[in-house]
Write a protein that holds these residues in place. Structure first.
Motif, PDB file in Angstrom:
ATOM      1  N   ILE A  28       0.822  -1.210   0.000  1.00  0.00           N
ATOM      2  CA  ILE A  28       0.000   0.000   0.000  1.00  0.00           C
ATOM      3  C   ILE A  28       0.856   1.260   0.000  1.00  0.00           C
ATOM      4  CG2 ILE A  28      -1.697   1.310   1.329  1.00  0.00           C
ATOM      5  CD1 ILE A  28      -2.841  -1.343   2.318  1.00  0.00           C
ATOM      6  N   VAL A  29       1.908   1.278   0.823  1.00  0.00           N
ATOM      7  CA  VAL A  29       2.782   2.454   0.876  1.00  0.00           C
ATOM      8  C   VAL A  29       3.451   2.672  -0.478  1.00  0.00           C
ATOM      9  CG1 VAL A  29       4.855   3.442   1.914  1.00  0.00           C
ATOM     10  CG2 VAL A  29       3.180   2.283   3.354  1.00  0.00           C
ATOM     11  N   ALA A  30       3.971   1.591  -1.059  1.00  0.00           N
ATOM     12  CA  ALA A  30       4.612   1.698  -2.369  1.00  0.00           C
ATOM     13  C   ALA A  30       3.632   2.193  -3.426  1.00  0.00           C
ATOM     14  CB  ALA A  30       5.181   0.339  -2.780  1.00  0.00           C
ATOM     15  N   THR A  31       2.404   1.720  -3.349  1.00  0.00           N
ATOM     16  CA  THR A  31       1.383   2.139  -4.316  1.00  0.00           C
ATOM     17  C   THR A  31       1.138   3.636  -4.229  1.00  0.00           C
ATOM     18  OG1 THR A  31       0.310  -0.025  -4.180  1.00  0.00           O
ATOM     19  CG2 THR A  31      -0.996   1.793  -5.065  1.00  0.00           C
ATOM     20  N   ARG A  32       1.073   4.148  -3.014  1.00  0.00           N
ATOM     21  CA  ARG A  32       0.872   5.583  -2.832  1.00  0.00           C
ATOM     22  C   ARG A  32       2.043   6.381  -3.405  1.00  0.00           C
ATOM     23  NH1 ARG A  32      -0.111   5.384   2.139  1.00  0.00           N
ATOM     24  NH2 ARG A  32       1.884   6.026   3.020  1.00  0.00           N
ATOM     25  N   VAL A  46       9.246  -0.346 -10.349  1.00  0.00           N
ATOM     26  CA  VAL A  46       8.875  -0.986  -9.095  1.00  0.00           C
ATOM     27  C   VAL A  46       9.596  -2.329  -9.008  1.00  0.00           C
ATOM     28  CG1 VAL A  46       6.997  -1.994  -7.741  1.00  0.00           C
ATOM     29  CG2 VAL A  46       6.623   0.139  -8.999  1.00  0.00           C
ATOM     30  N   VAL A  47      10.183  -2.601  -7.850  1.00  0.00           N
ATOM     31  CA  VAL A  47      10.862  -3.877  -7.620  1.00  0.00           C
ATOM     32  C   VAL A  47      10.182  -4.573  -6.441  1.00  0.00           C
ATOM     33  CG1 VAL A  47      13.032  -5.031  -7.089  1.00  0.00           C
ATOM     34  CG2 VAL A  47      13.044  -2.908  -8.436  1.00  0.00           C
ATOM     35  N   SER A  48       9.516  -5.679  -6.720  1.00  0.00           N
ATOM     36  CA  SER A  48       8.829  -6.421  -5.666  1.00  0.00           C
ATOM     37  C   SER A  48       8.319  -7.750  -6.221  1.00  0.00           C
ATOM     38  CB  SER A  48       7.649  -5.613  -5.112  1.00  0.00           C
ATOM     39  OG  SER A  48       6.923  -6.364  -4.148  1.00  0.00           O
ATOM     40  N   PRO A  49       8.403  -8.834  -5.436  1.00  0.00           N
ATOM     41  CA  PRO A  49       7.847 -10.111  -5.914  1.00  0.00           C
ATOM     42  C   PRO A  49       6.330 -10.135  -5.901  1.00  0.00           C
ATOM     43  CG  PRO A  49       8.728 -10.342  -3.695  1.00  0.00           C
ATOM     44  CD  PRO A  49       9.119  -8.969  -4.159  1.00  0.00           C
ATOM     45  N   THR A  50       5.702  -9.220  -5.167  1.00  0.00           N
ATOM     46  CA  THR A  50       4.243  -9.137  -5.117  1.00  0.00           C
ATOM     47  C   THR A  50       3.804  -7.700  -5.351  1.00  0.00           C
ATOM     48  OG1 THR A  50       4.235  -8.777  -2.713  1.00  0.00           O
ATOM     49  CG2 THR A  50       4.098 -11.062  -3.489  1.00  0.00           C
ATOM     50  N   ALA A  84      12.391   3.202  -0.384  1.00  0.00           N
ATOM     51  CA  ALA A  84      12.468   1.906   0.285  1.00  0.00           C
ATOM     52  C   ALA A  84      11.162   1.687   1.027  1.00  0.00           C
ATOM     53  CB  ALA A  84      13.652   1.876   1.241  1.00  0.00           C
ATOM     54  N   ALA A  85      10.311   0.845   0.477  1.00  0.00           N
ATOM     55  CA  ALA A  85       8.967   0.665   1.036  1.00  0.00           C
ATOM     56  C   ALA A  85       8.636  -0.808   1.223  1.00  0.00           C
ATOM     57  CB  ALA A  85       7.932   1.327   0.116  1.00  0.00           C
ATOM     58  N   THR A  86       9.629  -1.602   1.640  1.00  0.00           N
ATOM     59  CA  THR A  86       9.363  -3.001   1.946  1.00  0.00           C
ATOM     60  C   THR A  86       8.923  -3.124   3.393  1.00  0.00           C
ATOM     61  OG1 THR A  86      11.517  -3.710   2.818  1.00  0.00           O
ATOM     62  CG2 THR A  86      11.317  -3.492   0.416  1.00  0.00           C
ATOM     63  N   ASP A  87       8.502  -4.319   3.799  1.00  0.00           N
ATOM     64  CA  ASP A  87       8.112  -4.544   5.198  1.00  0.00           C
ATOM     65  C   ASP A  87       9.260  -5.139   6.008  1.00  0.00           C
ATOM     66  OD1 ASP A  87       8.191  -7.029   4.093  1.00  0.00           O
ATOM     67  OD2 ASP A  87       6.093  -7.546   4.491  1.00  0.00           O
ATOM     68  N   ASP A  88      10.488  -5.087   5.455  1.00  0.00           N
ATOM     69  CA  ASP A  88      11.675  -5.616   6.112  1.00  0.00           C
ATOM     70  C   ASP A  88      12.624  -4.464   6.426  1.00  0.00           C
ATOM     71  OD1 ASP A  88      14.251  -6.755   6.640  1.00  0.00           O
ATOM     72  OD2 ASP A  88      13.606  -8.608   5.665  1.00  0.00           O
ATOM     73  N   ASN A 107      14.154   7.796   0.196  1.00  0.00           N
ATOM     74  CA  ASN A 107      13.097   7.933   1.187  1.00  0.00           C
ATOM     75  C   ASN A 107      12.814   6.542   1.743  1.00  0.00           C
ATOM     76  OD1 ASN A 107       9.902   7.494   1.547  1.00  0.00           O
ATOM     77  ND2 ASN A 107      10.453   9.527   2.268  1.00  0.00           N
ATOM     78  N   VAL A 108      12.940   6.411   3.069  1.00  0.00           N
ATOM     79  CA  VAL A 108      12.693   5.129   3.718  1.00  0.00           C
ATOM     80  C   VAL A 108      11.369   5.220   4.465  1.00  0.00           C
ATOM     81  CG1 VAL A 108      13.563   3.393   5.327  1.00  0.00           C
ATOM     82  CG2 VAL A 108      15.170   4.766   3.970  1.00  0.00           C
ATOM     83  N   ALA A 109      10.438   4.372   4.103  1.00  0.00           N
ATOM     84  CA  ALA A 109       9.100   4.417   4.702  1.00  0.00           C
ATOM     85  C   ALA A 109       9.180   4.291   6.223  1.00  0.00           C
ATOM     86  CB  ALA A 109       8.238   3.296   4.124  1.00  0.00           C
ATOM     87  N   HIS A 110       8.491   5.202   6.916  1.00  0.00           N
ATOM     88  CA  HIS A 110       8.379   5.192   8.375  1.00  0.00           C
ATOM     89  C   HIS A 110       9.724   5.414   9.085  1.00  0.00           C
ATOM     90  CE1 HIS A 110       4.449   3.744   7.400  1.00  0.00           C
ATOM     91  NE2 HIS A 110       4.880   2.566   6.992  1.00  0.00           N
ATOM     92  N   ALA A 111      10.729   5.934   8.368  1.00  0.00           N
ATOM     93  CA  ALA A 111      12.035   6.167   8.996  1.00  0.00           C
ATOM     94  C   ALA A 111      12.633   7.467   8.476  1.00  0.00           C
ATOM     95  CB  ALA A 111      12.971   4.990   8.725  1.00  0.00           C
TER      96      ALA A 111
END
Length: 222
Positions: A28-32, A46-50, A84-88, A107-111
Motif C-alpha cells: 500500500i505504501v509503495a502504491t501511494r 517498481v521492484v517487488s515479488p508481489t 524503500a517501502a518493503t516490510d523488512d 526515502n525510507v518508509a516510516h524512517a
C-alpha cells in the motif's frame, strides 16, 4: 526508528518529468508513492515479488516498469529518487545505504531519520500546490492539517492562479518598464486576492488596467 530530525528539511519542488525513480516494495505504501510519482510525470520502476491490484493494473497498462523479484543493488542504477517501502527494516536499511553509494536521494518508509527527504501531504487546486509536512514526525498530524486546509481553500484558488498568469503574460507583452510592470502586477494580484477572499468575481486584466490608468491608456491609444 522514531528519532526527530536534527535539522529542519530544505523545502524544494522537483521537476520529475521523465526522471527515473525506483520504488522497492509492492504494498500500500509503495502504491501511494508510485501514484504520486506518476502524477509528477516521473519514469517509475517498481521492484517487488508481489504487487497490489492497483500496481498490477499500472503494469498491465504499461504505465510503470516492474521487476517481479526481490531487491538487488543494481536496481538503483541511474535513479534520481529511491523509495524503500518493503516490510523488512533490514532490507530498507540496505537500500538506504546503496542509494547513497549510487548518489540517489532516498526515502525510507516510516524512517525519516534514514531518509534524504520525506513526502508532504499535498493539496492541488489547478496550478496551485500546497504541501504540508511535519518533518516525518506524524503522518496522522499531516493528514489532519491537510483536511483542515482543504476545508478553507476552494477550487477558485486555481482559477485565481490562472488569471494572474494570464495577466503576467499580457503585461510582459505590453509594458517594457520592469519596475512599473512589477508594481502593476502586485496591485492586480492584491485586488484578485481580495476578490477571492470575498467570494467576488475576479477582474479581467485589461479592464482593471484601463480603469486604474485611464490617462495612460488614452495616451497609448493616441
Amino acid at each position: 526508528m522514531g528519532q526527530p530530525l536534527e535539522y529542519p528539511q530544505y523545502a524544494i519542488m522537483l521537476n520529475m518529468k521523465d526522471k527515473r525513480s525506483v520504488v522497492i516494495g509492492g504494498g500500500i505504501v509503495a502504491t501511494r508513492k508510485v501514484k504520486q510519482l506518476l502524477d509528477s510525470g516521473a519514469e517509475v520502476m517498481v521492484v517487488s515479488p508481489t504487487l497490489t491490484p492497483a500496481l498490477r493494473r499500472l503494469l498491465q497498462e504499461g504505465t510503470i516498469c516492474v521487476q517481479l523479484r526481490d531487491y538487488e543493488r543494481t536496481d538503483l542504477q541511474d535513479a534520481m529518487l529511491v523509495f524503500a517501502a518493503t516490510d523488512d527494516e533490514e532490507v530498507n536499511l540496505q537500500i538506504a545505504e546503496d542509494a547513497r553509494v549510487a548518489r540517489a536521494l532516498v526515502n525510507v518508509a516510516h524512517a525519516p531519520q534514514l531518509s534524504d527527504f520525506t513526502n508532504p501531504g499535498v493539496l492541488r487546486y489547478g496550478p496551485i500546490q500546497i504541501n504540508v509536512s511535519t518533518g516525518g514526525a506524524s503522518p496522522t498530524l499531516t493528514r489532519h492539517i491537510v483536511d483542515k486546509v482543504d476545508r478553507i481553500i476552494d477550487d477558485r484558488l486555481g482559477i485565481l492562479a490562472e488569471r494572474l498568469l494570464e495577466s503576467r503574460l499580457a503585461a510582459q507583452r505590453t509594458i517594457a518598464d520592469d519596475t512599473f510592470r512589477h508594481e502593476l502586477l502586485r496591485g492586480f494580484g492584491d485586488v484578485c486576492w481580495k476578490a477571492w477572499e470575498q467570494q467576488q468575481p475576479f477582474p479581467e486584466w485589461d479592464t482593471w488596467f484601463h480603469e486604474t490608468f485611464p490617462l495612460l491608456t488614452a495616451c497609448e491609444e493616441e
